[in-house]
Scaffold this motif. Structure first.
Motif, mmCIF file in Angstrom:
data_model
loop_
_atom_site.group_PDB
_atom_site.id
_atom_site.type_symbol
_atom_site.label_atom_id
_atom_site.label_comp_id
_atom_site.label_asym_id
_atom_site.label_seq_id
_atom_site.Cartn_x
_atom_site.Cartn_y
_atom_site.Cartn_z
ATOM 1 N N LEU A 188 -4.408 11.281 -8.506
ATOM 2 C CA LEU A 188 -3.170 12.031 -8.755
ATOM 3 C C LEU A 188 -3.007 13.135 -7.714
ATOM 4 N N HIS A 189 -4.108 13.795 -7.431
ATOM 5 C CA HIS A 189 -4.110 14.836 -6.413
ATOM 6 C C HIS A 189 -3.667 14.263 -5.072
ATOM 7 N N ALA A 190 -4.254 13.127 -4.708
ATOM 8 C CA ALA A 190 -3.909 12.489 -3.434
ATOM 9 C C ALA A 190 -2.439 12.084 -3.393
ATOM 10 N N ALA A 191 -1.882 11.761 -4.564
ATOM 11 C CA ALA A 191 -0.477 11.350 -4.637
ATOM 12 C C ALA A 191 0.469 12.552 -4.663
ATOM 13 N N GLY A 192 -0.093 13.769 -4.630
ATOM 14 C CA GLY A 192 0.750 14.954 -4.533
ATOM 15 C C GLY A 192 1.132 15.588 -5.858
ATOM 16 N N GLN A 193 0.502 15.142 -6.944
ATOM 17 C CA GLN A 193 0.785 15.732 -8.254
ATOM 18 C C GLN A 193 0.161 17.127 -8.344
ATOM 19 N N THR A 194 0.927 18.098 -8.805
ATOM 20 C CA THR A 194 0.378 19.422 -9.068
ATOM 21 C C THR A 194 -0.398 19.375 -10.386
ATOM 22 N N LEU A 195 -1.634 19.893 -10.348
ATOM 23 C CA LEU A 195 -2.520 19.792 -11.515
ATOM 24 C C LEU A 195 -3.173 21.136 -11.803
ATOM 25 N N VAL A 196 -3.202 21.521 -13.056
ATOM 26 C CA VAL A 196 -4.015 22.655 -13.472
ATOM 27 C C VAL A 196 -4.977 22.136 -14.527
ATOM 28 N N VAL A 197 -6.272 22.229 -14.236
ATOM 29 C CA VAL A 197 -7.281 21.650 -15.122
ATOM 30 C C VAL A 197 -8.240 22.735 -15.586
ATOM 31 N N VAL A 198 -8.272 22.943 -16.887
ATOM 32 C CA VAL A 198 -9.284 23.809 -17.475
ATOM 33 C C VAL A 198 -10.511 22.950 -17.725
ATOM 34 N N THR A 199 -11.644 23.385 -17.223
ATOM 35 C CA THR A 199 -12.817 22.513 -17.327
ATOM 36 C C THR A 199 -14.127 23.295 -17.295
ATOM 37 N N HIS A 200 -15.131 22.717 -17.929
ATOM 38 C CA HIS A 200 -16.496 23.231 -17.810
ATOM 39 C C HIS A 200 -17.257 22.411 -16.778
#
Ligand SMILES: Nc1ncnc2c1ncn2[C@@H]1O[C@H](COP(=O)(O)OP(=O)(O)O)[C@@H](O)[C@H]1O
Ligand SMILES: [Mg+2]
Length: 234
Positions: A188-200
């Motif tokens: 998704l990142h490579a396809a240009g999607q903006t992402l906000v991921v909360v993660t441990h």
């Protein structure tokens, strides 16, 4: 800029029960950026995502999604924004148990007014994209955790959102399933999607463009070095 917040604040309670869940946060996420937010339980990560995506209203501060000012929107406009401009991914998937994988995905498009034919076509395309073309007619109960989360990610993409907001998306998954979801976020990142991921998960943080450490409702540390593995100490 896909996402912007200024002085974003959410308080719960008052006086001796006062909690500053999110405390004057400033944030800018350019289109196409993958942003990881890390921090201890209770530091305000989920609340921040909810404020950014219009699931909750801030006590103070401003949020823009694309050109839209979110914090002052009417309830009606907010419902539309959540449906059309934001894709949410939750730790516990939040799929409808009685709907098949393809039905779970197309529902969002149907609610947005697409024709049944187009909604189905888009849902099948997305299922293929997340590697589950052969699971279209399966109920969630017949899918593994990783497969359920991939259906949930496909659903989040159904209306081509400006931003995908994911709250601990691998929190309920084993290592193999985590890697599947990680690979998907990478695509998704490579396809240009903006992402906000909360993660441990440091593995997700490692593929982010930017890692923000949160503490007590505020940004404690901001690592903008692309590709640098977050070591949790800086
Ligand atoms: N509805 C609520 N009422 C009161 N306090 C809340 C509520 N939701 C969250 N909080 C508090 O706000 C803080 C941040 O919570 P949360 O955003 O869920 O943190 P995280 O996702 O980082 O674990 C915590 O102290 C939590 O107890
Ligand atoms: Mg949380």
């Amino acid at each position: 800029m896909a996402l912007r917040a200024h002085g974003l604040t959410k308080r719960y309670g008052s006086h001796n029960t006062l909690v500053r869940a999110v405390d004057e946060v400033d944030l800018e996420a350019p289109t196409g950026q993958t942003l990881a937010i890390m921090g201890a339980s209770g530091c305000g990560k989920s609340t921040l995502l909810h404020l950014l995506g219009g699931l909750q209203r801030p006590t103070d501060g401003q949020v823009w999604l694309g050109e839209n000012r979110v914090d002052t929107m009417s309830e009606r406009a907010l419902a539309r924004l959540r449906r059309d401009d934001v894709g949410f991914v939750f730790q516990s998937f939040h799929l409808m148990d009685e709907l098949t994988a393809v039905e779970n995905i197309e529902l969002a498009a149907l609610l947005a007014g697409r024709s049944p034919g187009r909604a189905r076509k888009r849902a099948l395309y997305l299922l293929d994209r997340v590697g589950l073309a052969d699971r279209a007619m399966h109920l969630p109960s017949a899918l593994s955790g990783g497969q359920r989360q991939r259906v949930a990610i496909a659903r989040a993409l159904s209306n081509e959102p400006l931003v995908v907001l994911a709250d601990e998306p691998t929190g309920n998954l084993d290592t193999a399933a985590t890697l599947e979801v990680l690979r998907l976020f990478d695509e998704l990142h490579a396809a240009g999607q903006t992402l906000v991921v909360v993660t441990h998960d440091a593995r997700i943080a490692a593929v982010a463009d930017r890692v923000i450490a949160m503490r007590d409702g505020a940004f404690a540390d901001d690592n903008r070095l692309v590709g640098t593995v977050y070591d949790g100490r800086r």
